[in-house]
Write an enzyme that holds these catalytic residues in place. Structure first.
Site, PDB file in Angstrom:
ATOM      1  N   ASP A  15     -35.298 -37.644 -17.542  1.00  0.00           N
ATOM      2  CA  ASP A  15     -34.363 -38.552 -18.182  1.00  0.00           C
ATOM      3  C   ASP A  15     -32.584 -38.825 -17.303  1.00  0.00           C
ATOM      4  O   ASP A  15     -32.614 -37.638 -16.866  1.00  0.00           O
ATOM      5  CB  ASP A  15     -34.043 -38.551 -19.426  1.00  0.00           C
ATOM      6  N   ASP A  17     -29.708 -41.110 -19.053  1.00  0.00           N
ATOM      7  CA  ASP A  17     -28.717 -41.348 -19.801  1.00  0.00           C
ATOM      8  C   ASP A  17     -27.888 -39.759 -20.553  1.00  0.00           C
ATOM      9  O   ASP A  17     -29.092 -40.086 -21.293  1.00  0.00           O
ATOM     10  CB  ASP A  17     -28.338 -42.542 -20.590  1.00  0.00           C
ATOM     11  N   ASP A 174     -31.602 -35.259 -23.141  1.00  0.00           N
ATOM     12  CA  ASP A 174     -30.761 -34.754 -23.732  1.00  0.00           C
ATOM     13  C   ASP A 174     -31.081 -35.951 -25.705  1.00  0.00           C
ATOM     14  O   ASP A 174     -30.491 -35.059 -26.779  1.00  0.00           O
ATOM     15  CB  ASP A 174     -29.442 -35.065 -23.471  1.00  0.00           C
TER      16      ASP A 174
END
Length: 238
Positions: A15, A17, A174
């Site tokens: 991922d 961001d 995240d």
């Protein structure tokens, strides 16, 4: 199933961001400025946290419903991306341990990709700004698939582009929707919660490795060692 090649044939999908780069503050500020332009002056960080891990397009579509905005989703998306790109071009930064991890994997020839809910232009801007584009050349945006996270589409598309079987892919995420997407894709997941208070979310319970303390506790060496031992199917927490 062949296990030949670097790290036993594992491919790694990141991922972007909040995982590779600390971009959530810029996304919050872009969202705050956008909503202020349309008469919503009190968008808070707590409001923003509810959208962590959700694609930009789905975020602005929810804003349109939630705040009764007259602007089209396309217009809101364009305005938010304009604000975000202005911020990202000058202030995007990679997490130091994530940069080390990418460089470790690149040095061993491990296939890698980025799968993100951001727009293709935003992804390209951030990777170029941080220099990560030198190692991360396979990129998929949620704009290119039918459904964003928590659907598995963006991760499955990344695996296809890498020529990798989903079961041989490890995702770094995240956010809870991303962990759910990795699980739905049949991929193992290293979860590094951006929002500490969400570490007990049920989606993170599906991750094979959960770094409860987020980026402050993540180290490139520990993640690499975990992959080198085969990326346990047993769930672990550190």
């Amino acid at each position: 199933m062949s296990t030949k090649g670097p790290l036993g044939g594992i491919s790694v999908i990141f991922d972007l961001d909040g995982t590779l780069v600390d971009s959530e503050p810029n996304y919050y500020e872009a969202g705050r400025r956008t909503l202020a332009e349309y008469g919503v002056p009190d968008f808070t960080w707590a409001d923003h946290e509810a959208y962590v891990g959700i694609s930009t397009q789905e975020t602005v579509a929810d804003w349109k419903r939630r705040y009764g905005l007259r602007a089209t989703v396309e217009e809101l998306l364009a305005v938010k991306n304009r604000h975000y790109l202005g911020l990202a071009r000058t202030s995007a930064r990679a997490y130091p341990e994530m940069r080390k991890f990418v460089e470790l994997l690149a040095g061993e020839g491990v296939p890698m990709a980025v799968a993100s809910g951001s727009s293709p232009e935003a992804i390209a801007t951030i990777l170029a700004r941080t220099g990560l584009d030198a190692h991360l050349r396979t990129v998929v945006s949620a704009d290119e698939v039918a459904r964003g996270k928590p659907a598995p589409d963006v991760f499955l598309a990344a695996a296809r582009r890498l020529g990798a079987e989903p079961a041989r892919c490890v995702v770094l995420e995240d956010a809870a929707p991303g962990a759910a997407a990795a699980h739905a894709a049949g991929m193992r997941c290293i979860a590094i919660p951006y929002v500490a208070g969400q570490a007990d979310a049920p989606e993170f319970a599906t991750a094979e490795l959960l770094v409860r303390g987020g980026q402050e506790e993540f180290t490139a060496r520990a993640a690499h060692d975990w992959l080198r031992t085969g990326g346990n199917d047993m769930r672990e927490t550190i």
